[in-house]
Design a protein around this motif. Structure first.
Motif, mmCIF file in Angstrom:
data_model
loop_
_atom_site.group_PDB
_atom_site.id
_atom_site.type_symbol
_atom_site.label_atom_id
_atom_site.label_comp_id
_atom_site.label_asym_id
_atom_site.label_seq_id
_atom_site.Cartn_x
_atom_site.Cartn_y
_atom_site.Cartn_z
ATOM 1 N N PHE A 1 0.835 -1.198 0.000
ATOM 2 C CA PHE A 1 0.000 0.000 0.000
ATOM 3 C C PHE A 1 0.875 1.255 0.000
ATOM 4 N N ALA A 2 1.952 1.242 0.800
ATOM 5 C CA ALA A 2 2.847 2.396 0.881
ATOM 6 C C ALA A 2 3.512 2.676 -0.463
ATOM 7 N N VAL A 3 3.975 1.626 -1.122
ATOM 8 C CA VAL A 3 4.627 1.794 -2.423
ATOM 9 C C VAL A 3 3.632 2.332 -3.449
ATOM 10 N N GLY A 4 2.420 1.792 -3.453
ATOM 11 C CA GLY A 4 1.407 2.215 -4.426
ATOM 12 C C GLY A 4 1.046 3.679 -4.281
ATOM 13 N N HIS A 5 0.676 4.103 -3.071
ATOM 14 C CA HIS A 5 0.226 5.487 -2.924
ATOM 15 C C HIS A 5 1.394 6.474 -2.997
ATOM 16 N N SER A 6 2.609 6.047 -2.625
ATOM 17 C CA SER A 6 3.765 6.944 -2.712
ATOM 18 C C SER A 6 4.103 7.259 -4.164
ATOM 19 N N LEU A 7 3.955 6.270 -5.033
ATOM 20 C CA LEU A 7 4.277 6.460 -6.443
ATOM 21 C C LEU A 7 3.372 7.494 -7.094
ATOM 22 N N THR A 8 2.053 7.304 -6.963
ATOM 23 C CA THR A 8 1.141 8.247 -7.610
ATOM 24 C C THR A 8 1.099 9.582 -6.884
ATOM 25 N N LEU A 9 1.361 9.584 -5.579
ATOM 26 C CA LEU A 9 1.440 10.852 -4.846
ATOM 27 C C LEU A 9 2.534 11.725 -5.432
ATOM 28 N N ALA A 10 3.697 11.138 -5.676
ATOM 29 C CA ALA A 10 4.815 11.895 -6.238
ATOM 30 C C ALA A 10 4.522 12.342 -7.668
ATOM 31 N N LEU A 11 3.977 11.431 -8.493
ATOM 32 C CA LEU A 11 3.699 11.768 -9.892
ATOM 33 C C LEU A 11 2.619 12.842 -10.016
ATOM 34 N N ALA A 12 1.555 12.717 -9.209
ATOM 35 C CA ALA A 12 0.465 13.689 -9.285
ATOM 36 C C ALA A 12 0.895 15.043 -8.730
ATOM 37 N N ALA A 13 1.637 15.043 -7.633
ATOM 38 C CA ALA A 13 2.088 16.305 -7.052
ATOM 39 C C ALA A 13 3.045 17.032 -7.992
ATOM 40 N N ALA A 14 3.797 16.268 -8.790
ATOM 41 C CA ALA A 14 4.729 16.866 -9.751
ATOM 42 C C ALA A 14 4.034 17.288 -11.048
ATOM 43 N N GLY A 15 2.744 16.988 -11.166
ATOM 44 C CA GLY A 15 1.996 17.385 -12.348
ATOM 45 C C GLY A 15 2.042 16.407 -13.490
ATOM 46 N N VAL A 16 2.647 15.240 -13.284
ATOM 47 C CA VAL A 16 2.717 14.234 -14.346
ATOM 48 C C VAL A 16 1.351 13.601 -14.576
ATOM 49 N N ILE A 17 0.595 13.400 -13.481
ATOM 50 C CA ILE A 17 -0.750 12.828 -13.555
ATOM 51 C C ILE A 17 -1.735 13.853 -13.023
ATOM 52 N N ASP A 18 -2.827 14.031 -13.705
ATOM 53 C CA ASP A 18 -3.845 14.983 -13.248
ATOM 54 C C ASP A 18 -5.229 14.427 -13.584
ATOM 55 N N LEU A 19 -5.928 13.932 -12.573
ATOM 56 C CA LEU A 19 -7.267 13.375 -12.764
ATOM 57 C C LEU A 19 -8.276 14.150 -11.928
#
Length: 428
Positions: free
Chosen positions: A243-261
């Motif tokens: 769970f930690a690995v999963g949410h950490s990955l998208t947290l970093a990508l979304a906060a950096a603007g790579v993912i935006d939903l």
């Protein structure tokens, strides 16, 4: 003369009353200066009430005119009455962005984005000098507020610090910048992570649904007691790590603007994740399914965490430090939940009570998740279980103590659950 005195007093009373009445009915609007302090610049905005601004510049101003015919004049006027000086007496360049009109507290305001840059690129304590409107309208007031300063732990609206008030006698205020430390901001950001998980019923319920089957193993489509406590603990570690690995990955990508939903589909998917994990807790969907569910839907939960960072404005500071602090707060809270619940769940899993307990809790989680799905998909207008969820989240120690008491009673009064060691080992 004596006959004229009563008439004079009455006239004076009416005059004072006539002047005071409008002021009482329409209190003077105040301006606001909002500052976001960074490492190399200060940003923010200036909010100017149109009615007071019109008096100060002696012009009739409307929503259309301030962005049209009067735009250039007002930009020059406002910029000419704002300046900043560093502690070495060097002036700091001040620039205004494009103005817009916004209704604040029921009054239309002309709002300018503000940017202040120190010549050496390092923000330290400086003097902000400001007399927009008040240089002509002596009764006017301007409230200056720091709404963001990472190093001093000012990260959200509730933490905003009022610097002081500009008026006709006070036209300069000291802005304490460059104080505090990154450690203070890091600790405050971690605290926000703890607060978010601690108050997020959906995230906590998802974690609980994953933990319930963790002390068990799936064999032939059924849950069975793990052959050893050591293996049960290992499975818990795998779930939490996934769970930690999963949410950490998208947290970093979304906060950096790579993912935006959009937030609504993300929130709906979080409810779906709880439903899937609840069904899996009742009957295993696949061997080691809770690990796959934790990692897969952890990606979705990370998007929600990133949305919170954006909503709070935490991305205005050091993104890396913010992510690390916020994520640390999330992980600490998850570990606390594991520490509170897993000893009791491990004990219960070795008794005959556990199948009923596991199924009952999973059904409750399933009902809550379906209710959230319907509400977040706008198929219903409210969540009928909200009060129950709020109480449970607000009393974690009572919940943990209740489960612990059940574990103690079950351990002493209920026979141990059967464990076919050979069957379990063959399914590994």
């Amino acid at each position: 003369m004596k006959r004229l005195l009563p008439a004079f007093l009455i006239a004076a009373f009416l005059l004072v009353g006539g002047l005071a009445s409008p002021a009482g009915a329409h209190p003077m609007s105040t301006s606001a200066v909002l500052l976001d302090i960074g490492d190399d610049r200060v940003e923010g905005e200036v909010q100017l009430p149109l009615d007071r601004l019109a008096v100060a510049v002696d012009r009739e101003l409307t929503r259309d005119s301030v962005l049209g015919a009067d735009r250039a004049f007002l930009e020059t006027y406002t910029a000419g009455h704002i300046s900043a000086v560093g502690d070495d007496d060097r002036p700091w360049p001040v620039t205004l962005g494009a103005g817009s009109v916004r209704t604040i507290d029921g009054t239309p305001h002309l709002v300018y984005p503000l940017r202040i840059r120190p010549p050496d690129g390092r923000v330290t304590t400086f003097d902000l000098r400001y007399d927009v409107i008040v240089e002509e309208l002596l009764t006017h007031r301007i409230i200056a507020t720091v709404r963001y300063d990472f190093d001093r732990g000012i990260l959200k609206t509730d933490d905003a610090e009022t610097l002081g008030i500009f008026d006709y006698t006070t036209k300069s205020l000291e802005v304490p910048a460059g104080q505090g430390s990154w450690l203070r901001g890091f600790a405050t950001t971690a605290g926000l992570g703890v607060e978010h998980i601690g108050e997020g019923a959906d995230h906590l319920l998802f974690l609980l649904m994953l933990l319930i089957p963790a002390p068990l193993v799936a064999t032939r489509g059924r849950w069975r007691t793990a052959p050893s406590a050591r293996r049960a603990v290992g499975r818990v570690v795998h779930v939490v790590t996934a769970f930690a690995v999963g949410h950490s990955l998208t947290l970093a990508l979304a906060a950096a603007g790579v993912i935006d939903l959009p937030s609504r589909p993300v929130e709906t998917l979080i409810a779906v994740s709880i439903a899937v994990s609840a069904v899996h807790a009742i009957r295993p969907l696949v061997a080691h399914g809770e690990v796959f569910i934790a990692s897969g839907f952890g990606l979705v939960h990370g998007l929600a965490f990133a949305s919170l960072i954006g909503d709070l404005g935490l991305d205005r500071g050091s993104l890396v430090t913010t992510l690390l602090g916020f994520n640390l707060g999330i992980e600490l809270t998850q570990l606390l939940v594991v520490a509170l619940m897993m000893p009791s769940l491990l004990v219960l899993s070795r008794t005959r009570v556990y199948p009923a307990f596991r199924t009952g809790v999973a059904v409750v989680g399933l009902v809550f998740s379906v209710s959230w799905m319907l509400e977040r998909a706008t198929l219903t207008s409210y969540d009928p279980f909200e009060s129950v969820q709020t109480w449970l989240v607000g009393h974690p120690l009572i919940v943990a103590a209740t489960v612990a008491a059940l574990a103690v009673v079950a351990r002493r009064t209920v026979p141990r659950a059967p464990s076919d060691r050979h069957e379990v080992l063959s399914a590994r």
